[in-house]
Design a protein around this motif. Structure first.
Motif, short mmCIF file in Angstrom:
data_model
loop_
_atom_site.label_atom_id
_atom_site.label_comp_id
_atom_site.label_asym_id
_atom_site.label_seq_id
_atom_site.Cartn_x
_atom_site.Cartn_y
_atom_site.Cartn_z
N THR A 1 -14.70 6.46 30.04
CA THR A 1 -13.80 7.39 29.34
C THR A 1 -12.45 7.51 30.04
O THR A 1 -11.41 7.65 29.40
CB THR A 1 -14.45 8.78 29.21
N GLU B 1 -8.69 14.00 27.07
CA GLU B 1 -9.84 13.18 27.46
C GLU B 1 -11.13 13.68 26.83
O GLU B 1 -11.97 12.89 26.39
CB GLU B 1 -9.97 13.16 28.99
N GLU C 1 -13.60 11.63 24.38
CA GLU C 1 -15.02 11.50 24.72
C GLU C 1 -15.90 11.94 23.56
O GLU C 1 -16.89 11.28 23.23
CB GLU C 1 -15.33 12.32 25.98
N ASP D 1 -18.50 9.74 21.40
CA ASP D 1 -19.90 10.13 21.26
C ASP D 1 -20.31 10.14 19.79
O ASP D 1 -21.40 9.69 19.43
CB ASP D 1 -20.15 11.52 21.88
#
Length: 504
Positions: free
Chosen positions: A349, A390, A394, A398
């Motif tokens: 990431t 960030e 992420e 996901d």
């Protein structure tokens, strides 16, 4: 999950340790997988092959992952009548495998009598799938999603197109989560849409460029979604941003790991063009702010003789639109791009966030002409309230990797597409879907059903057990028959002796 069309199965389970695999269902675990063993099963005309994958791919050693990724294209390209299934490991499946392995291994290391005895007394498993064989699906649609941010100024503003394909690919469609290729590209596209929607909200930062965002479908099938989108916009309409003044097309592909970044081009950009300015800004941002990153331009001419294009930008280049692809991969042939091994665990990431920032900074410097205006090379544009998020990157990663995104699994009404369209609609205007259907006379792609089946394992005694049991029963009946016959003769003899005694 099976990857061949010949999919009906009813046969006995074995592992590759067994000497005879003909007409058997051969089970092998990924951690022990080798191409030689796979070929052995095919050579012996196995009834089927089941490859067992671990639940957590991140636990698989890197050398095993790399080996399987290199084999995957050969498995896909090889024509075989042997159906190949992929199943995710659980306790029951592991127990079946271990019992089958013990039975198979004993056959190769014992005497004939021991093998016969063990075979007769051991439990085996009959692997059975039900349902019809796979057939071609007609009228399947490949769906893409587009949206735009309109620039400030006159009607003939230059347009920058930002593209990423969302679909994944691998030897088993239901297990293809495409984390780096290309959930990472879609994540960057959505983050760029968020950032520039904020910049375009205020008149002071509303630039004189149209930004057109395109999440394309069918990327793994020679970029069919992009091909038809271009045809519809360039050949079948009079009003399209692609017809007017396209500054350049930026394609995003595999951006989720590593410390390298490459700009792939079909034709090196000429000095003085906006494409060259973007190349120069990328080089400057990397050099001044991200010294750990190795940046280069990779020039590869389009080979129209190849069945498959190398990168998505080639679809645009064929239509004479200036285009390039940004990727951490140096070669389009990297097996990572088409593998079920491309899972979320392998995406970094922090590297994805860094690459998003590099692209966003370079793009902003081009759009606002910051270098010409004297902005220093180490100027960080996206800070504080405009920081690259960030956590959002992420969470998007996901979400994208929580589901298989093979093109043959995503129909136009899928939850995935509705969510993607909603997400793009939060930041962009005129968000809509674009659909592609294969030509019935000369289809460029054909999808099949029955991609996922239930396989039942029935605990059974081997056929030789039935044979030995039949022999035992026959022997028992024979002995009983002889005994009865013997008893009858004895009875008659006793009766005769008794009769003689009475006569005397």
């Amino acid at each position: 999950v099976q990857c061949t069309r010949n999919a009906v199965l009813n046969t006995e389970a074995r592992t590759v340790e067994a000497d005879v695999l003909s007409r058997r269902c051969v089970m092998m675990r990924l951690v022990d997988f080798s191409y030689e063993q796979y070929q052995k099963a095919l050579r012996q005309s196995a009834g089927a092959v089941v490859i067992i994958l671990p639940q957590a791919m991140s636990s698989v050693p890197q050398d095993v992952v790399r080996q399987f990724m290199e084999i995957e294209p050969e498995m896909l390209a090889m024509e075989t009548i042997v159906p190949v299934y992929f199943a995710v490991e659980d306790d029951e499946l592991l127990s079946i495998y271990e019992q089958t392995q013990a039975a198979s291994a004993s056959q190769g290391s014992a005497s004939a009598a021991e093998v016969l005895l063990h075979t007769a007394t051991a439990n085996g498993f009959q692997m059975v799938t039900s349902g019809a064989q796979s057939k071609a699906v007609s009228d399947w649609l490949i769906t893409s999603v587009e949206g735009r941010l309109t620039g400030l100024g006159g009607e003939d503003l230059p347009t920058i197109v930002i593209v990423a394909h969302y679909d994944s690919f691998g030897v088993a469609p239901w297990l293809s989560h495409g984390a780096d290729s290309n959930a990472s590209g879609i994540s960057v596209l959505l983050e760029l849409a968020r950032l520039f929607s904020r910049l375009y909200t205020y008149k002071r930062t509303h630039a004189g460029y149209n930004l057109l965002f395109f999440a394309s479908g069918g990327g793994k099938f020679n970029y069919q979604g992009t091909k038809r989108w271009l045809e519809d916009n360039l050949d079948h309409t009079d009003s399209s941003l692609l017809q007017d003044n396209v500054a350049f097309v930026l394609c995003l592909d595999t951006l989720g790991r590593g410390n390298s970044l490459h700009l792939h081009v079909s034709k090196p950009p000429k000095e003085g063009t906006l494409q060259h300015a973007f190349l120069r800004e990328l080089e400057m941002v990397v050099a001044s702010q991200f010294s750990e990153v190795q940046f280069s331009m990779v020039h590869k001419k389009i080979n129209l003789a190849d069945d498959m294009l190398a990168w998505e930008h080639e679809r645009f280049a064929i239509r004479r639109l200036p285009a390039f692809t940004v990727s951490h991969l140096e070669s389009h042939r990297d097996s990572l791009r088409n593998s079920i091994m491309d899972v979320r665990a392998w995406v970094d990431t922090k590297a994805l966030t860094r690459n998003t920032r590099i692209i966003a900074e370079a793009l902003t410097r081009v759009i606002y002409n910051l270098t010409e205006k004297g902005a220093p090379a180490d100027l960080q544009i996206f800070t504080e309230q405009m920081e690259i998020q960030e956590e959002q990157l992420e969470s998007v990663m996901d979400w994208l990797t929580s589901q298989p995104r093979a093109a043959q699994l995503i129909d136009k009404d899928s939850t995935f597409l509705n969510t993607l369209e909603y997400y793009m609609g939060r930041y962009l205007k005129d968000v809509k879907q674009h659909h592609v259907k294969a030509d019935k006379r000369d289809p460029e792609f054909v999808f099949y059903d029955q991609l996922k089946q239930v396989m039942n394992a029935y605990r059974v005694k081997p056929a030789i057990f039935d044979l030995l049991l039949a022999l035992c029963i026959a022997a028992y009946l024979g002995v009983a028959y002889i005994a009865v016959q013997h008893f009858g003769l004895l009875y008659k003899t006793v009766q005769r002796l008794s009769l003689k005694t009475k006569q005397q």
